[in-house]
Design a protein around this motif. Sequence first.
Motif, PDB file in Angstrom:
ATOM      1  N   ASP A   1       0.863  -1.183   0.000  1.00  0.00           N
ATOM      2  CA  ASP A   1       0.000   0.000   0.000  1.00  0.00           C
ATOM      3  C   ASP A   1       0.899   1.232   0.000  1.00  0.00           C
ATOM      4  OD1 ASP A   1      -1.829   2.032   0.457  1.00  0.00           O
ATOM      5  OD2 ASP A   1      -2.594   1.190   2.331  1.00  0.00           O
ATOM      6  N   LEU A   2       0.775   2.054  -1.021  1.00  0.00           N
ATOM      7  CA  LEU A   2       1.627   3.238  -1.130  1.00  0.00           C
ATOM      8  C   LEU A   2       1.097   4.423  -0.336  1.00  0.00           C
ATOM      9  CD1 LEU A   2       2.612   3.046  -4.901  1.00  0.00           C
ATOM     10  CD2 LEU A   2       3.883   2.238  -2.903  1.00  0.00           C
ATOM     11  N   THR A   3      -0.080   4.295   0.272  1.00  0.00           N
ATOM     12  CA  THR A   3      -0.652   5.405   1.035  1.00  0.00           C
ATOM     13  C   THR A   3      -0.347   5.326   2.521  1.00  0.00           C
ATOM     14  OG1 THR A   3      -2.787   4.299   1.380  1.00  0.00           O
ATOM     15  CG2 THR A   3      -2.533   5.637  -0.628  1.00  0.00           C
ATOM     16  N   ARG A   4       0.030   4.140   2.999  1.00  0.00           N
ATOM     17  CA  ARG A   4       0.325   3.947   4.426  1.00  0.00           C
ATOM     18  C   ARG A   4       1.424   2.905   4.563  1.00  0.00           C
ATOM     19  NH1 ARG A   4      -3.496   6.341   7.240  1.00  0.00           N
ATOM     20  NH2 ARG A   4      -3.383   5.308   9.208  1.00  0.00           N
ATOM     21  N   ILE A   5       2.303   3.091   5.518  1.00  0.00           N
ATOM     22  CA  ILE A   5       3.381   2.138   5.761  1.00  0.00           C
ATOM     23  C   ILE A   5       2.886   1.097   6.762  1.00  0.00           C
ATOM     24  CG2 ILE A   5       5.715   1.833   6.663  1.00  0.00           C
ATOM     25  CD1 ILE A   5       6.262   4.726   5.690  1.00  0.00           C
ATOM     26  N   ASN A   6       2.848  -0.147   6.322  1.00  0.00           N
ATOM     27  CA  ASN A   6       2.367  -1.247   7.154  1.00  0.00           C
ATOM     28  C   ASN A   6       3.573  -1.974   7.748  1.00  0.00           C
ATOM     29  OD1 ASN A   6       1.271  -3.507   8.293  1.00  0.00           O
ATOM     30  ND2 ASN A   6       0.350  -4.292   6.427  1.00  0.00           N
TER      31      ASN A   6
ATOM     32  N   ALA B   1       6.362  -4.925   2.769  1.00  0.00           N
ATOM     33  CA  ALA B   1       6.214  -3.468   2.827  1.00  0.00           C
ATOM     34  C   ALA B   1       7.404  -2.828   3.543  1.00  0.00           C
ATOM     35  CB  ALA B   1       4.911  -3.098   3.523  1.00  0.00           C
ATOM     36  N   VAL B   2       7.819  -3.407   4.644  1.00  0.00           N
ATOM     37  CA  VAL B   2       8.959  -2.860   5.391  1.00  0.00           C
ATOM     38  C   VAL B   2      10.206  -2.862   4.508  1.00  0.00           C
ATOM     39  CG1 VAL B   2      10.540  -3.279   7.320  1.00  0.00           C
ATOM     40  CG2 VAL B   2       8.056  -3.391   7.678  1.00  0.00           C
ATOM     41  N   ASN B   3      10.445  -3.953   3.811  1.00  0.00           N
ATOM     42  CA  ASN B   3      11.606  -4.021   2.921  1.00  0.00           C
ATOM     43  C   ASN B   3      11.512  -2.980   1.815  1.00  0.00           C
ATOM     44  OD1 ASN B   3      12.762  -6.118   4.358  1.00  0.00           O
ATOM     45  ND2 ASN B   3      11.886  -7.706   3.062  1.00  0.00           N
ATOM     46  N   TYR B   4      10.331  -2.820   1.233  1.00  0.00           N
ATOM     47  CA  TYR B   4      10.142  -1.832   0.174  1.00  0.00           C
ATOM     48  C   TYR B   4      10.433  -0.420   0.691  1.00  0.00           C
ATOM     49  CZ  TYR B   4       8.007   1.509  -2.916  1.00  0.00           C
ATOM     50  OH  TYR B   4       7.805   2.615  -3.710  1.00  0.00           O
TER      51      TYR B   4
ATOM     52  N   THR C   1      15.036  -0.369  11.694  1.00  0.00           N
ATOM     53  CA  THR C   1      14.891   0.329  12.973  1.00  0.00           C
ATOM     54  C   THR C   1      14.553   1.800  12.748  1.00  0.00           C
ATOM     55  OG1 THR C   1      16.412  -1.199  14.051  1.00  0.00           O
ATOM     56  CG2 THR C   1      16.054   0.934  15.127  1.00  0.00           C
ATOM     57  N   GLN C   2      15.246   2.435  11.814  1.00  0.00           N
ATOM     58  CA  GLN C   2      14.960   3.848  11.517  1.00  0.00           C
ATOM     59  C   GLN C   2      13.532   4.007  11.004  1.00  0.00           C
ATOM     60  OE1 GLN C   2      18.330   4.213   8.845  1.00  0.00           O
ATOM     61  NE2 GLN C   2      19.201   5.833  10.139  1.00  0.00           N
ATOM     62  N   LEU C   3      13.101   3.098  10.131  1.00  0.00           N
ATOM     63  CA  LEU C   3      11.738   3.162   9.596  1.00  0.00           C
ATOM     64  C   LEU C   3      10.719   2.995  10.724  1.00  0.00           C
ATOM     65  CD1 LEU C   3       9.888   3.282   7.071  1.00  0.00           C
ATOM     66  CD2 LEU C   3       9.960   0.774   7.087  1.00  0.00           C
ATOM     67  N   ARG C   4      10.913   2.007  11.559  1.00  0.00           N
ATOM     68  CA  ARG C   4       9.962   1.761  12.659  1.00  0.00           C
ATOM     69  C   ARG C   4       9.912   2.950  13.628  1.00  0.00           C
ATOM     70  NH1 ARG C   4       7.811  -3.190  12.849  1.00  0.00           N
ATOM     71  NH2 ARG C   4       8.706  -4.766  11.476  1.00  0.00           N
ATOM     72  N   ASN C   5      11.064   3.508  13.938  1.00  0.00           N
ATOM     73  CA  ASN C   5      11.093   4.675  14.830  1.00  0.00           C
ATOM     74  C   ASN C   5      10.385   5.867  14.197  1.00  0.00           C
ATOM     75  OD1 ASN C   5      12.460   3.304  16.831  1.00  0.00           O
ATOM     76  ND2 ASN C   5      14.467   4.020  16.179  1.00  0.00           N
ATOM     77  N   ALA C   6      10.577   6.054  12.898  1.00  0.00           N
ATOM     78  CA  ALA C   6       9.926   7.167  12.205  1.00  0.00           C
ATOM     79  C   ALA C   6       8.406   7.002  12.213  1.00  0.00           C
ATOM     80  CB  ALA C   6      10.437   7.266  10.773  1.00  0.00           C
ATOM     81  N   VAL C   7       7.939   5.797  11.939  1.00  0.00           N
ATOM     82  CA  VAL C   7       6.489   5.551  11.936  1.00  0.00           C
ATOM     83  C   VAL C   7       5.919   5.751  13.342  1.00  0.00           C
ATOM     84  CG1 VAL C   7       4.691   3.798  11.577  1.00  0.00           C
ATOM     85  CG2 VAL C   7       6.518   4.072   9.895  1.00  0.00           C
ATOM     86  N   LEU C   8       6.640   5.315  14.349  1.00  0.00           N
ATOM     87  CA  LEU C   8       6.178   5.533  15.729  1.00  0.00           C
ATOM     88  C   LEU C   8       6.133   7.022  16.065  1.00  0.00           C
ATOM     89  CD1 LEU C   8       8.032   2.697  17.670  1.00  0.00           C
ATOM     90  CD2 LEU C   8       5.569   2.904  17.268  1.00  0.00           C
ATOM     91  N   ALA C   9       7.058   7.793  15.528  1.00  0.00           N
ATOM     92  CA  ALA C   9       7.142   9.221  15.836  1.00  0.00           C
ATOM     93  C   ALA C   9       6.102  10.055  15.097  1.00  0.00           C
ATOM     94  CB  ALA C   9       8.544   9.748  15.518  1.00  0.00           C
TER      95      ALA C   9
ATOM     96  N   LEU D   1       2.044   7.664   7.395  1.00  0.00           N
ATOM     97  CA  LEU D   1       1.991   8.300   6.085  1.00  0.00           C
ATOM     98  C   LEU D   1       3.395   8.477   5.511  1.00  0.00           C
ATOM     99  CD1 LEU D   1      -0.771  10.988   6.689  1.00  0.00           C
ATOM    100  CD2 LEU D   1      -1.011   8.671   5.788  1.00  0.00           C
ATOM    101  N   PRO D   2       3.632   7.946   4.315  1.00  0.00           N
ATOM    102  CA  PRO D   2       4.976   7.995   3.738  1.00  0.00           C
ATOM    103  C   PRO D   2       5.574   9.400   3.652  1.00  0.00           C
ATOM    104  CG  PRO D   2       3.619   6.471   2.501  1.00  0.00           C
ATOM    105  CD  PRO D   2       2.716   7.176   3.474  1.00  0.00           C
TER     106      PRO D   2
END
Length: 54
Positions: free
Chosen positions: A8-13, A19-22, A32-40, A44-45
């Motif tokens: 899904d290009l509208t939300r990071i799952n 999706a995480v790899n993409y 880790t950086q991606l997960r921290n960013a989504v938590l923060a 939304l991409p």
Amino acid sequence: MQPPSSVDLTRINLQSTIAVNYWCQAFRCSETQLRNAVLAVGPLPADVQVYLNR
């Protein structure tokens, strides 16, 4: 880079390995950086990209 059809290009799952790899490749960041960013800032991409680029 063409995303897999299951991403899904509208939300990071964060529950989807594909999706995480993409998004890690797209943003050139670690998982880790991606997960921290989504938590923060949320899933939304555009928001995640701004957070990662700060």
